[in-house]
Design a protein around this motif. Structure first.
Motif, PDB file in Angstrom:
ATOM      1  N   PRO A  11       0.809  -1.233   0.000  1.00  0.00           N
ATOM      2  CA  PRO A  11       0.000   0.000   0.000  1.00  0.00           C
ATOM      3  C   PRO A  11       0.839   1.278   0.000  1.00  0.00           C
ATOM      4  O   PRO A  11       0.428   2.273  -0.616  1.00  0.00           O
ATOM      5  CB  PRO A  11      -0.813  -0.092   1.291  1.00  0.00           C
ATOM      6  N   GLY A  12       1.999   1.273   0.647  1.00  0.00           N
ATOM      7  CA  GLY A  12       2.848   2.470   0.666  1.00  0.00           C
ATOM      8  C   GLY A  12       3.384   2.780  -0.728  1.00  0.00           C
ATOM      9  O   GLY A  12       3.251   3.907  -1.229  1.00  0.00           O
ATOM     10  N   GLY A  13       3.975   1.788  -1.357  1.00  0.00           N
ATOM     11  CA  GLY A  13       4.576   1.988  -2.678  1.00  0.00           C
ATOM     12  C   GLY A  13       3.544   2.274  -3.749  1.00  0.00           C
ATOM     13  O   GLY A  13       3.720   3.180  -4.587  1.00  0.00           O
ATOM     14  N   SER A  14       2.428   1.547  -3.726  1.00  0.00           N
ATOM     15  CA  SER A  14       1.434   1.742  -4.798  1.00  0.00           C
ATOM     16  C   SER A  14       0.726   3.085  -4.652  1.00  0.00           C
ATOM     17  O   SER A  14       0.366   3.712  -5.653  1.00  0.00           O
ATOM     18  CB  SER A  14       0.429   0.588  -4.846  1.00  0.00           C
ATOM     19  N   SER A  15       0.528   3.564  -3.404  1.00  0.00           N
ATOM     20  CA  SER A  15      -0.121   4.877  -3.222  1.00  0.00           C
ATOM     21  C   SER A  15       0.781   5.993  -3.726  1.00  0.00           C
ATOM     22  O   SER A  15       0.322   6.945  -4.362  1.00  0.00           O
ATOM     23  CB  SER A  15      -0.432   5.141  -1.750  1.00  0.00           C
ATOM     24  N   CYS A  16       2.058   5.861  -3.419  1.00  0.00           N
ATOM     25  CA  CYS A  16       3.013   6.862  -3.894  1.00  0.00           C
ATOM     26  C   CYS A  16       3.027   6.860  -5.428  1.00  0.00           C
ATOM     27  O   CYS A  16       2.964   7.921  -6.068  1.00  0.00           O
ATOM     28  CB  CYS A  16       4.400   6.530  -3.329  1.00  0.00           C
ATOM     29  N   ALA A  17       3.076   5.660  -6.006  1.00  0.00           N
ATOM     30  CA  ALA A  17       3.098   5.545  -7.471  1.00  0.00           C
ATOM     31  C   ALA A  17       1.829   6.108  -8.090  1.00  0.00           C
ATOM     32  O   ALA A  17       1.860   6.804  -9.114  1.00  0.00           O
ATOM     33  CB  ALA A  17       3.256   4.067  -7.854  1.00  0.00           C
ATOM     34  N   TRP A  18       0.711   5.841  -7.460  1.00  0.00           N
ATOM     35  CA  TRP A  18      -0.602   6.314  -7.960  1.00  0.00           C
ATOM     36  C   TRP A  18      -0.598   7.831  -8.089  1.00  0.00           C
ATOM     37  O   TRP A  18      -0.962   8.389  -9.120  1.00  0.00           O
ATOM     38  CB  TRP A  18      -1.664   5.849  -6.971  1.00  0.00           C
ATOM     39  N   ARG A  19      -0.154   8.489  -7.023  1.00  0.00           N
ATOM     40  CA  ARG A  19      -0.146   9.963  -7.024  1.00  0.00           C
ATOM     41  C   ARG A  19       0.842  10.506  -8.056  1.00  0.00           C
ATOM     42  O   ARG A  19       0.537  11.453  -8.792  1.00  0.00           O
ATOM     43  CB  ARG A  19       0.216  10.457  -5.612  1.00  0.00           C
ATOM     44  N   LEU A  20       2.038   9.915  -8.114  1.00  0.00           N
ATOM     45  CA  LEU A  20       3.056  10.415  -9.044  1.00  0.00           C
ATOM     46  C   LEU A  20       2.652  10.169 -10.491  1.00  0.00           C
ATOM     47  O   LEU A  20       2.817  11.050 -11.353  1.00  0.00           O
ATOM     48  CB  LEU A  20       4.407   9.742  -8.754  1.00  0.00           C
TER      49      LEU A  20
END
Ligand SMILES: Cc1cc2nc3c(=O)[nH]c(=O)nc-3n(C[C@H](O)[C@H](O)[C@H](O)COP(=O)(O)OP(=O)(O)OC[C@H]3O[C@@H](n4cnc5c(N)ncnc54)[C@H](O)[C@@H]3O)c2cc1C
Length: 375
Positions: free
Chosen positions: A13-22
């Motif tokens: 969830p940490g990595g995918s949320s960051c990726a989603w926003r970027l």
């Protein structure tokens, strides 16, 4: 060499949320995970409504082919002791399965991925991070969970041992002959604190699945605590005679205990990699998502660079959001130490305390719910 603007290690969830926003802002991101997705993660799979808000989760779409269990009440008590039922009359949390949830979020983020490849080497070369001698970018996000290689590269602040929560759980489908013997209701997870208050156990039904587990601040004799709890559940006739399969274990840091560094030149840590799980409840999905989004915002607001000043700004925001507990030399622990000593177990048997302190404050964080503007 495969290049990107940002490399993310870890598709939880940490990595995918960051990726989603970027990715939504048009940044070229490459996310590397050692696992192929869908992959499972040792976790009870309890999420609070803030997670749904932060992710702008379309719950109708999500729940069409996936487990999404509304929770309207809780049973809270002591292992081997009495329990209280706390009814909220409306959904105050949800149950998900991590194999589905993490896969959905990663796919939804639209990020370019390399899956099934562990990051084994990390080096700084001129202005770039180079992973596995093959992937290169000026910016790096460590989202690889508790054993994240970026966290290992950055090391800890301040010395000393950081007490780790050790937990074990089992999740299985309730479609065998024992299903009729399961008394746990989907809308009412059951939480049972250990008698020494160094941890708690849970029994959590999510649709057709049951998740049973126990986590403790002190890993000594964890397997025995788990076995005793499973025996007790059977004696109480909460579950079927035999839990199928083996319990699986994992470890993580609680926020107040973590001394992990959060940033360095060109790099930020998020989620379990940074040790951000809530101290009282062990909830880590929400802090992982929030920190992933904060890290992305830091990159976007700084014009896609991460120097010392940007790292400091990210750290300040983490402290503002999650408190200064990780800066304290003698932090409290899973339950505040003073409370544990002074008031002890009797409080947990008090219905008012169980509802307003244990559930509302420690587990549901009803005082800190907030909504973010859409990305
Ligand atoms: C038993 C248990 C129960 C829990 N229950 C809950 C709960 O009900 N609710 C809740 O909110 N929290 C719960 N937590 C905490 C929660 O699971 C974590 O806080 C959360 O998963 C953190 O998300 P993350 O994205 O930071 O890391 P993770 O979800 O751990 O994701 C890290 C990713 O990095 C990848 N990775 C790791 N190393 C490498 C490498 N070298 N190279 C490439 N990829 C790598 C992994 O494959 C993984 O996909 C529980 C934890 C445990 C142990």
């Amino acid at each position: 060499m495969v290049t990107a603007e940002v490399l993310i290690i870890g598709g939880g969830p940490g990595g995918s949320s960051c990726a989603w926003r970027l990715c939504r802002a048009g940044v070229d991101v490459l996310l590397i995970d050692k696992a192929e997705f869908p992959r499972d993660k040792v976790c009870a799979g309890w999420i609070t409504p803030a997670v749904v808000d932060e992710l702008q989760l379309d719950t109708a779409d999500y729940s069409r082919d996936r487990t999404f269990q509304p929770i309207t009440s809780f049973r809270v008590g002591l292992i081997d002791g009495p329990a209280t039922d706390l009814d909220y009359g409306r959904p105050v949390s949800y149950g998900i399965r991590r194999c589905e949830f993490d896969h959905y979020l990663l796919a939804r983020s639209g990020v370019r991925t390399v899956l099934g490849e562990p990051v084994r080497s990390i080096r700084r070369e001129a202005e770039h991070w180079v992973l596995n001698d093959r992937y290169q970018a000026p910016l790096l996000i460590g989202a690889g969970g508790h054993f994240c290689p970026v966290a290992q590269t950055l090391g800890d602040d301040g010395g000393g041992q950081q007490p780790v929560v050790a937990a074990q759980e089992i999740e299985f489908r309730l479609d065998g002959p024992g299903e009729s013997g399961c008394q746990v209701r989907g809308d009412r997870p059951e939480l049972y604190f250990c008698r020494d208050l160094l941890g708690y156990a849970w029994c959590f039904r999510k649709g057709d699945y049951l998740n049973v587990g126990l986590g403790r601040e002190d890993r000594h004799c964890l397997a025995e605590h788990v076995r005793d709890f499973a025996d007790w559940l059977r004696r109480q006739q909460r579950v079927r005679d035999e839990l199928p399969g083996k319990f699986r274990g994992h470890a993580y840091l609680l926020y107040d205990h973590s001394r992990r560094r959060l940033s360095d030149d060109g790099v930020l840590l998020v989620g379990d990699s940074a040790g951000l799980a809530y101290t009282q409840s062990g909830e880590g999905i929400r802090p992982a998502i929030e920190s992933g989004l904060m890290a992305a915002e830091t990159i976007l607001q700084s014009g896609r660079k991460l120097g010392v000043a940007e790292g400091k700004r990210y750290e300040d925001e983490i402290l503002r959001r999650f408190g200064r507990g990780r800066m304290e030399p003698h932090s409290s622990g899973w339950l505040p130490t003073g409370l544990r000593r002074l008031l002890g177990r009797s409080l947990l048997q008090n219905a008012w305390f169980a509802r307003h302190v244990v559930m509302d404050r420690w587990f549901l964080h009803r005082d800190t719910r907030k909504q973010r503007p859409p990305p």
